[in-house]
Design an enzyme around this catalytic site. Structure first.
Site, mmCIF file in Angstrom:
data_model
loop_
_atom_site.group_PDB
_atom_site.id
_atom_site.type_symbol
_atom_site.label_atom_id
_atom_site.label_comp_id
_atom_site.label_asym_id
_atom_site.label_seq_id
_atom_site.Cartn_x
_atom_site.Cartn_y
_atom_site.Cartn_z
ATOM 1 N N GLU A 1 -6.570 -1.242 -4.080
ATOM 2 C CA GLU A 1 -6.949 0.159 -3.904
ATOM 3 C C GLU A 1 -6.519 1.007 -5.094
ATOM 4 O OE1 GLU A 1 -4.992 2.168 -0.618
ATOM 5 O OE2 GLU A 1 -6.512 3.749 -0.599
ATOM 6 N N HIS B 1 -6.929 11.162 4.792
ATOM 7 C CA HIS B 1 -8.286 10.729 5.098
ATOM 8 C C HIS B 1 -9.112 11.981 5.372
ATOM 9 C CE1 HIS B 1 -7.734 6.238 5.590
ATOM 10 N NE2 HIS B 1 -6.523 6.702 5.327
ATOM 11 N N HIS C 1 -11.893 6.419 1.249
ATOM 12 C CA HIS C 1 -11.914 7.757 1.848
ATOM 13 C C HIS C 1 -11.667 8.828 0.806
ATOM 14 C CE1 HIS C 1 -7.440 7.412 1.630
ATOM 15 N NE2 HIS C 1 -7.715 6.141 1.840
ATOM 16 N N GLU D 1 -10.999 1.317 -1.547
ATOM 17 C CA GLU D 1 -10.067 0.294 -1.060
ATOM 18 C C GLU D 1 -10.734 -0.837 -0.288
ATOM 19 O OE1 GLU D 1 -7.032 1.234 1.822
ATOM 20 O OE2 GLU D 1 -7.895 3.178 2.246
ATOM 21 N N ASP E 1 0.869 -1.183 0.000
ATOM 22 C CA ASP E 1 0.000 0.000 0.000
ATOM 23 C C ASP E 1 0.904 1.232 0.000
ATOM 24 O OD1 ASP E 1 -1.949 1.939 0.391
ATOM 25 O OD2 ASP E 1 -2.970 0.857 1.999
ATOM 26 N N ASP F 1 -3.075 7.328 -3.444
ATOM 27 C CA ASP F 1 -3.031 6.220 -2.487
ATOM 28 C C ASP F 1 -3.471 4.971 -3.262
ATOM 29 O OD1 ASP F 1 -3.367 4.525 -0.301
ATOM 30 O OD2 ASP F 1 -4.919 5.736 0.671
HETATM 31 CO CO CO Z 1 -6.264 4.522 1.407
#
Ligand code: CO
Length: 298
Positions: free
Chosen positions: A276, A168, A160, A193, A87, A98
């Site tokens: 994600e 976030h 998010h 995600e 990640d 992200d």
């Molecule tokens: Co994330």
């Protein structure tokens, strides 16, 4: 006034770098590779492309769902059969991307279906995203895709929204239906995600995951601490990035301004796969900013 970020090119470039860092990272997670070396190499790549890591590379394994990043003295190695979530985040002046994917170390292929479930879930979730669409539709699509393969979505972890220097931001995108009344807004940047597990579908807090962040501006009274805040702002960072003696001491002094993240461990000790992407909400669809040749979703 355009609803889109005025520096959309920057968000796109950060996403391109994060996407390449993810693909590069997946190739590094092999039997015998040290976790610390892999995290360092991914972050070095992000910097070599002109961006900064938006958070410490997460290399959570097996029943760890998220938030494990190697400590400075982590000498552990990956072993064949580990299920590793790579990640990765990159940012350019606070424009963040992200993205994550899962790799089974050494090609043991015992968890292929679990990995597929997470990837199909991110694809199906993204297909529901457009301006005005309900966030709940993503949760429904994600949960359906994961259950179709006989697994459970992790209900306590969500996608998010992302804003400048805010990984976030206000909106969360649950991975199950019935948990959001929100709607997507044109121009929003959102991370979708899903996490799939063969466990119970809940996480609990495990040990310290070696990720921390400033929860508030510590002010100017401690210059070394102020310099660290100027560098990281409120983005998560790793002690691996704080190498100077004086900086390390400042972090200890500034503890009350810092938040530390525990590792999230699957409550039934089921194994966990994650996928994600960061997307831009357009009027008629989601533009997947972190897609790549090997991950051309949807
Ligand atoms: Co994330």
């Amino acid at each position: 006034m355009s609803p889109y970020p005025d520096d959309l090119d920057r968000w796109r470039e950060a996403a391109r770098i994060a996407s390449r860092a993810r693909e590069y990272g997946l190739t590094l997670v092999v039997p015998g590779a040290r976790r610390r070396d892999v995290a360092d190499a991914i972050e070095r790549f992000v910097r070599s492309e002109g961006a900064e890591p938006a958070f410490p590379t997460n290399l959570s394994r097996n029943d760890e769902a998220a938030h494990y990043s190697p400590a400075p003295d982590d000498a552990a190695e990956f072993v064949a059969g580990d299920l590793v979530k790579v990640d990765v985040g990159a940012h350019l002046d606070g424009a963040i991307a992200d993205t994550a994917d899962t790799v089974e170390v050494g090609g043991t292929r015992r968890y292929e279906n679990l990995v597929r479930a997470a990837r199909e879930a991110v694809r199906d979730g993204i297909a529901e995203v457009r301006a005005g669409a309900s966030v709940d539709a993503v949760g429904r699509a994600v949960a359906r895709a994961i259950r179709a393969r006989g697994f459970k979505p992790i209900v306590d972890l969500s996608g998010h929204s992302i804003e400048r220097y805010l990984l976030h931001a206000g909106k969360s995108v649950p991975n199950v239906p019935g948990a959001s009344d929100a709607r997507f807004v044109e121009g929003e940047i959102v991370a979708i995600e899903p996490f799939a597990t063969n466990g119970v579908g809940h996480i609990g807090n495990g040990p310290f995951g070696h990720i921390q962040r400033f929860r508030a501006d510590p002010g100017a009274s401690d210059p070394a601490l102020a310099a660290l805040f100027a560098r990281f702002r409120t983005l998560p960072f790793s002690a691996r990035w704080v190498t100077g003696e004086e900086e390390r001491a400042a972090l200890k002094r500034g503890r009350r301004f810092l938040q530390t993240y525990p590792v999230f461990v699957e409550q039934g000790h089921g194994w966990v796969a994650q996928a994600e992407h960061t997307v831009l909400v357009r009027d008629d669809r989601a533009e997947v900013l972190t897609a790549s040749a090997t991950s051309p979703i949807p």
